[in-house]
Design a protein around this motif. Sequence first.
Motif, PDB file in Angstrom:
ATOM      1  N   ALA A  39      35.268 -62.495 -49.664  1.00 58.90           N
ATOM      2  CA  ALA A  39      34.981 -63.890 -49.310  1.00 58.90           C
ATOM      3  C   ALA A  39      35.345 -64.773 -50.491  1.00 58.90           C
ATOM      4  CB  ALA A  39      33.508 -64.055 -48.952  1.00 58.90           C
ATOM      5  N   VAL A  44      40.804 -67.288 -47.741  1.00 61.13           N
ATOM      6  CA  VAL A  44      40.773 -68.294 -46.692  1.00 61.13           C
ATOM      7  C   VAL A  44      42.019 -69.182 -46.719  1.00 61.13           C
ATOM      8  CG1 VAL A  44      39.495 -70.280 -45.802  1.00 61.13           C
ATOM      9  CG2 VAL A  44      38.262 -68.314 -46.706  1.00 61.13           C
ATOM     10  N   VAL A  62      32.767 -71.210 -49.948  1.00 61.82           N
ATOM     11  CA  VAL A  62      32.787 -70.054 -49.067  1.00 61.82           C
ATOM     12  C   VAL A  62      31.413 -69.405 -49.114  1.00 61.82           C
ATOM     13  CG1 VAL A  62      33.888 -67.814 -48.600  1.00 61.82           C
ATOM     14  CG2 VAL A  62      35.237 -69.690 -49.551  1.00 61.82           C
ATOM     15  N   PHE A  64      28.499 -66.563 -46.888  1.00 63.15           N
ATOM     16  CA  PHE A  64      28.238 -65.625 -45.808  1.00 63.15           C
ATOM     17  C   PHE A  64      26.771 -65.246 -45.833  1.00 63.15           C
ATOM     18  CE2 PHE A  64      29.405 -63.122 -49.465  1.00 63.15           C
ATOM     19  CZ  PHE A  64      28.549 -62.035 -49.439  1.00 63.15           C
ATOM     20  N   GLY A  88      27.455 -63.755 -40.458  1.00 62.41           N
ATOM     21  CA  GLY A  88      28.489 -64.752 -40.270  1.00 62.41           C
ATOM     22  C   GLY A  88      29.050 -65.212 -41.599  1.00 62.41           C
ATOM     23  N   ALA A  89      30.186 -65.849 -41.533  1.00 57.17           N
ATOM     24  CA  ALA A  89      30.837 -66.369 -42.734  1.00 57.17           C
ATOM     25  C   ALA A  89      31.459 -67.710 -42.399  1.00 57.17           C
ATOM     26  CB  ALA A  89      31.902 -65.399 -43.223  1.00 57.17           C
ATOM     27  N   GLY A  90      31.643 -68.512 -43.425  1.00 55.84           N
ATOM     28  CA  GLY A  90      32.256 -69.815 -43.219  1.00 55.84           C
ATOM     29  C   GLY A  90      32.941 -70.301 -44.481  1.00 55.84           C
ATOM     30  N   ALA A  91      33.873 -71.202 -44.306  1.00 53.02           N
ATOM     31  CA  ALA A  91      34.591 -71.779 -45.442  1.00 53.02           C
ATOM     32  C   ALA A  91      34.847 -73.249 -45.169  1.00 53.02           C
ATOM     33  CB  ALA A  91      35.907 -71.050 -45.665  1.00 53.02           C
ATOM     34  N   LYS A  92      34.745 -74.044 -46.210  1.00 50.70           N
ATOM     35  CA  LYS A  92      34.982 -75.481 -46.086  1.00 50.70           C
ATOM     36  C   LYS A  92      35.870 -75.923 -47.250  1.00 50.70           C
ATOM     37  CE  LYS A  92      32.664 -79.929 -46.237  1.00 50.70           C
ATOM     38  NZ  LYS A  92      31.438 -80.645 -46.497  1.00 50.70           N
TER      39      LYS A  92
END
Length: 142
Positions: A39, A44, A62, A64, A88-92
Motif C-alpha cells: 500500500a 496506486v 494511502v 487500509f 478495505g483500502a483507499g487512496a487519495k
Amino acid sequence: MTSPQHDSEPPHLPDVDLSAAHASVTLLDRLAEKLGGRASVTAVYGEPVTAGGVTVIPVAKVGFGFGGGAGREVGAAKTGDGGGGGGGAGAKPLGFIEIRDGVATYKPIRDPWSDVVLPLAALVIGGVMPKLLHALRRRRRT
C-alpha cells in the motif's frame, strides 16, 4: 438451591476456543504485513516521471483497515458458531513534488469544487446574514 454469587467472584465465562481467536489474529497480522508493504503511492499512481529535466513524484494518502472475528465450540456435540472478517483500502491524491534544476517544489492538487463552492457560499451568507439579522431585530421590537 445455589448460593448467591459474591462480588469478589468472577462471573462464569463460556469456554472460548482460543485457537480460533489466535488464527484470526495471525491471519490479520499476515494480511496487514503483506498489504502494508504494497500500500504505497507508487502502487496506486506509479513511479516518479522524469522528462525534459523535470521529475514529478506523486504524493497521496494511502490507508487500509481490517477487522476479524473468532468462533467457539458449543456443547458436547462440538457444534460451533463464529464470525468472519473483512477489510478495505483507499487512496487519495494530495499533490506532487516537482524537481526542476535541483529545486523541489510541492504542488497540491486542489478540488475545483472547493475553489468555487466555498467562496460562493461565503458570498451568499455574507449577503443574506445582515438582512436576516436586521429582520430579526425589527421583529423583536414589535
